[in-house]
Design an enzyme around this catalytic site. Structure first.
Site, PDB file in Angstrom:
ATOM      1  N   ASP A   1       3.109  -4.611   7.802  1.00 11.99           N
ATOM      2  CA  ASP A   1       1.900  -3.803   7.708  1.00 11.99           C
ATOM      3  C   ASP A   1       0.721  -4.771   7.833  1.00 11.99           C
ATOM      4  O   ASP A   1       0.381  -5.472   6.884  1.00 11.99           O
ATOM      5  CB  ASP A   1       1.911  -3.065   6.363  1.00 11.99           C
ATOM      6  CG  ASP A   1       0.604  -2.339   6.106  1.00 11.99           C
ATOM      7  OD1 ASP A   1      -0.309  -2.421   6.954  1.00 11.99           O
ATOM      8  OD2 ASP A   1       0.498  -1.693   5.047  1.00 11.99           O
TER       9      ASP A   1
ATOM     10  N   CYS B   1      -4.914   2.526  -3.610  1.00 15.12           N
ATOM     11  CA  CYS B   1      -3.681   3.040  -2.978  1.00 15.12           C
ATOM     12  C   CYS B   1      -2.552   2.026  -3.104  1.00 15.12           C
ATOM     13  O   CYS B   1      -1.744   1.843  -2.177  1.00 15.12           O
ATOM     14  CB  CYS B   1      -3.897   3.422  -1.517  1.00 15.12           C
ATOM     15  SG  CYS B   1      -5.173   4.646  -1.293  1.00 15.12           S
TER      16      CYS B   1
ATOM     17  N   GLN C   1      -4.422  -5.132   6.666  1.00 12.62           N
ATOM     18  CA  GLN C   1      -5.389  -5.976   5.986  1.00 12.62           C
ATOM     19  C   GLN C   1      -5.365  -7.405   6.555  1.00 12.62           C
ATOM     20  O   GLN C   1      -6.111  -8.259   6.099  1.00 12.62           O
ATOM     21  CB  GLN C   1      -5.075  -5.947   4.474  1.00 12.62           C
ATOM     22  CG  GLN C   1      -6.078  -6.599   3.574  1.00 12.62           C
ATOM     23  CD  GLN C   1      -7.467  -5.982   3.700  1.00 12.62           C
ATOM     24  OE1 GLN C   1      -7.601  -4.763   3.863  1.00 12.62           O
ATOM     25  NE2 GLN C   1      -8.492  -6.797   3.681  1.00 12.62           N
TER      26      GLN C   1
ATOM     27  N   HIS D   1       0.874  -1.182   0.000  1.00 14.93           N
ATOM     28  CA  HIS D   1       0.000   0.000   0.000  1.00 14.93           C
ATOM     29  C   HIS D   1       0.911   1.233   0.000  1.00 14.93           C
ATOM     30  O   HIS D   1       2.028   1.177   0.515  1.00 14.93           O
ATOM     31  CB  HIS D   1      -0.834  -0.055   1.288  1.00 14.93           C
ATOM     32  CG  HIS D   1      -1.879   1.001   1.419  1.00 14.93           C
ATOM     33  ND1 HIS D   1      -1.600   2.285   1.825  1.00 14.93           N
ATOM     34  CD2 HIS D   1      -3.219   0.960   1.223  1.00 14.93           C
ATOM     35  CE1 HIS D   1      -2.724   2.975   1.881  1.00 14.93           C
ATOM     36  NE2 HIS D   1      -3.722   2.201   1.509  1.00 14.93           N
TER      37      HIS D   1
ATOM     38  N   LYS E   1     -10.549  -0.807  10.250  1.00 11.20           N
ATOM     39  CA  LYS E   1     -10.769  -2.037   9.467  1.00 11.20           C
ATOM     40  C   LYS E   1     -11.146  -3.190  10.382  1.00 11.20           C
ATOM     41  O   LYS E   1     -11.573  -4.240   9.928  1.00 11.20           O
ATOM     42  CB  LYS E   1      -9.491  -2.411   8.711  1.00 11.20           C
ATOM     43  CG  LYS E   1      -9.122  -1.434   7.610  1.00 11.20           C
ATOM     44  CD  LYS E   1      -8.423  -2.186   6.510  1.00 11.20           C
ATOM     45  CE  LYS E   1      -7.619  -1.269   5.636  1.00 11.20           C
ATOM     46  NZ  LYS E   1      -7.269  -1.920   4.379  1.00 11.20           N
TER      47      LYS E   1
HETATM   48  N1  C6P Z   1      -6.318   0.494   2.857  1.00 15.95           N
HETATM   49  C1  C6P Z   1      -8.105   0.157   1.286  1.00 15.95           C
HETATM   50  O1  C6P Z   1      -9.137   0.485   0.710  1.00 15.95           O
HETATM   51  P1  C6P Z   1      -4.977   3.831   7.123  1.00 15.95           P
HETATM   52  O2  C6P Z   1      -5.493   4.686   6.004  1.00 15.95           O
HETATM   53  O3  C6P Z   1      -3.790   4.440   7.822  1.00 15.95           O
HETATM   54  O4  C6P Z   1      -6.036   3.368   8.065  1.00 15.95           O
HETATM   55  O5  C6P Z   1      -4.473   2.461   6.442  1.00 15.95           O
HETATM   56  C2  C6P Z   1      -3.552   2.506   5.397  1.00 15.95           C
HETATM   57  C3  C6P Z   1      -3.306   1.129   4.879  1.00 15.95           C
HETATM   58  C4  C6P Z   1      -2.057   0.559   5.050  1.00 15.95           C
HETATM   59  N2  C6P Z   1      -1.793  -0.690   4.648  1.00 15.95           N
HETATM   60  C5  C6P Z   1      -2.724  -1.456   4.065  1.00 15.95           C
HETATM   61  C6  C6P Z   1      -2.385  -2.853   3.645  1.00 15.95           C
HETATM   62  C7  C6P Z   1      -4.015  -0.932   3.850  1.00 15.95           C
HETATM   63  O6  C6P Z   1      -4.922  -1.705   3.258  1.00 15.95           O
HETATM   64  C8  C6P Z   1      -4.297   0.382   4.251  1.00 15.95           C
HETATM   65  C9  C6P Z   1      -5.646   0.986   4.005  1.00 15.95           C
HETATM   66  C10 C6P Z   1      -7.656   0.914   2.527  1.00 15.95           C
HETATM   67  O7  C6P Z   1      -7.441  -0.798   0.908  1.00 15.95           O
HETATM   68  C11 C6P Z   1      -7.839   2.388   2.390  1.00 15.95           C
HETATM   69  S1  C6P Z   1      -6.743   3.083   1.209  1.00 15.95           S
END
Ligand code: C6P
Length: 410
Positions: A204, A368, A207, A127, A230
């Site tokens: 990370d 993203c 997910q 991401h 999430k």
């Molecule tokens: N992915 C998606 O639609 P934040 O925005 O900080 O809560 O998470 C960022 C992020 C980082 N790593 C991974 C693997 C992610 O999936 C995400 C967030 C969402 O896939 C919103 S872009």
């Protein structure tokens, strides 16, 4: 395919008030959990309860309200510690989300440790939140980024990764589960190989945490991040886990109240962990509600959640494979909760808009994760992402929606 008839899906769905909403006159079918999951009543009511009965600033007041808010916040920290099986609650830092957690490590650890020529290993699956912070720190320190490729199925190529490792590698920062393809990265092997080369590892887990049980001690990972929104909790709150010794050695990320021991104009000393990394008034209500979200998923249990979502993913893959002119992106044998696809000659945004008219929420775009899109030579995909409350009949609705799109586009 054998369905798990013991999973209490009706009771679970009843816990999520938003799932009975109608969209454009149709029953909401929410398949955008990868972007953000919906909230159970237990989380929603915890937010009101905090502000109605137990709210004040934390770690500051001797008065009753401050003390009970502080206790509730620290109780949530212990829940996050147990969720990840961290050895110690000082290793749990509350941040705004995965993005802030990665920026904190890249900036604080990176500034203190990276030198010109040092290498950071990322993968094509990342991401943007696990790419850009490393690019910023690489530019500032002269460190170099290396990227692990994936194959046509979206599998993380462990042999290619092994070739990139050397004594120059100082940090391996990879996703646990890809948000764009659903690939589960073989993180045990990633960490084992990194250790042989003396590198640190950040995972990370944004997910992964809503779908799998995670044990940071068994993994022996150095840093792990996830976002509350999430995991059926509020947005604006997340967790960074870091090994205590590493966090102790790292300089503060932000300065301000709460993160100090003593301030004078001559010299300031910093608070102990975890507060050294929690400058300013935290998201008190959000942290306490994240604790409620953790209780909620634990009550269902990760074995049951993973099995249910695995079943949904298998069924959805089977149904889409039966259709004409659908290309599924990401067919790794180890996958979690994500189905990314394109319909031949139809723009993903058109698919998303037409599905929305049937009440079906999916994400369309690059998610993203533009390097993943580039790898498959597409600008965007349609992504259905499953959560613990989704059902087989919602997948049937998705399939019907896709058939309607295909009919409209001839
Ligand atoms: N992915 C998606 O639609 P934040 O925005 O900080 O809560 O998470 C960022 C992020 C980082 N790593 C991974 C693997 C992610 O999936 C995400 C967030 C969402 O896939 C919103 S872009």
């Amino acid at each position: 395919m054998v369905r798990n008839t013991c999973y209490p899906i009706d009771r679970i769905r009843a816990d999520f008030p938003i799932l009975s909403e109608k969209v454009h006159g149709k029953q909401l079918v929410y398949l955008d959990n990868g972007a953000s999951a919906q909230k159970p009543s237990a989380v929603i009511s915890q937010i009101s309860k905090t502000y109605e009965t137990a709210y004040a600033n934390v770690h500051r007041g001797v008065h009753h309200m401050s003390q009970i808010a502080t206790d509730a916040m620290e109780d949530a920290r212990r829940k996050a510690q147990k969720l990840l099986n961290a050895g110690n609650e000082k290793e749990i830092i509350f941040v705004r989300g995965a993005t802030e957690g990665i920026n904190l490590v890249a900036s604080s650890w990176g500034r203190a440790n990276l030198k010109p020529g040092d290498e950071i290993i990322l993968s094509v699956l990342e991401h943007h939140s696990n790419i850009v912070p490393w690019q910023i720190i690489a530019e500032q320190t002269g460190a170099v980024i290396k990227v692990v490729p994936i194959d046509d199925a979206g599998v993380f190529l462990i042999d290619e990764y092994a070739k990139l490792l050397s004594d120059r590698t100082k940090m391996v920062a990879v996703t646990h589960v890809s948000n764009a393809l659903g690939t589960i990265v073989p993180v045990n092997e990633v960490i084992r190989l990194a250790r042989e080369n003396g590198s640190l590892v950040l995972l990370d887990g944004c997910q992964a945490v809503p779908h799998l049980s995670v044990d940071v001690q068994a993994l022996d990972v150095d840093f792990y991040v996830f976002s509350g929104h999430k995991l059926y909790g509020p947005s604006g709150i997340g967790v960074l886990y870091g090994k205590e010794a590493l966090l102790n050695d790292m300089p503060p990320y932000e300065g301000g109240g709460e993160m100090i021991n003593r301030v004078t104009f001559e010299k300031t000393t910093y608070a102990e962990l975890p507060f050294k990394f929690e400058a300013g008034t935290p998201h008190i209500g959000g942290i306490i509600a994240l604790g409620a979200a953790i209780d909620y998923v634990n009550d269902i249990g990760f074995d049951a959640i993973s099995a249910h979502e695995h079943d949904l993913l298998g069924y959805a893959t089977e149904r889409l494979n039966e259709m004409n002119s659908i290309e599924i992106l990401g067919t790794a044998p180890a996958k979690a909760a994500i189905l990314s696809f394109n319909i031949k000659d139809v723009h993903p945004h058109d698919v998303g808009t037409i599905l929305d008219h049937s009440g079906i929420a999916v994400r369309t775009g690059h998610h993203c994760a533009q390097p993943v899109m580039d790898r498959f030579n597409v600008a965007a995909t349609v992504r259905a992402s499953f959560g613990l409350y989704n059902t087989h009949s919602e997948i049937d609705a998705l399939v019907e929606g896709i058939s309607n799109v295909q009919e409209m586009f001839g």
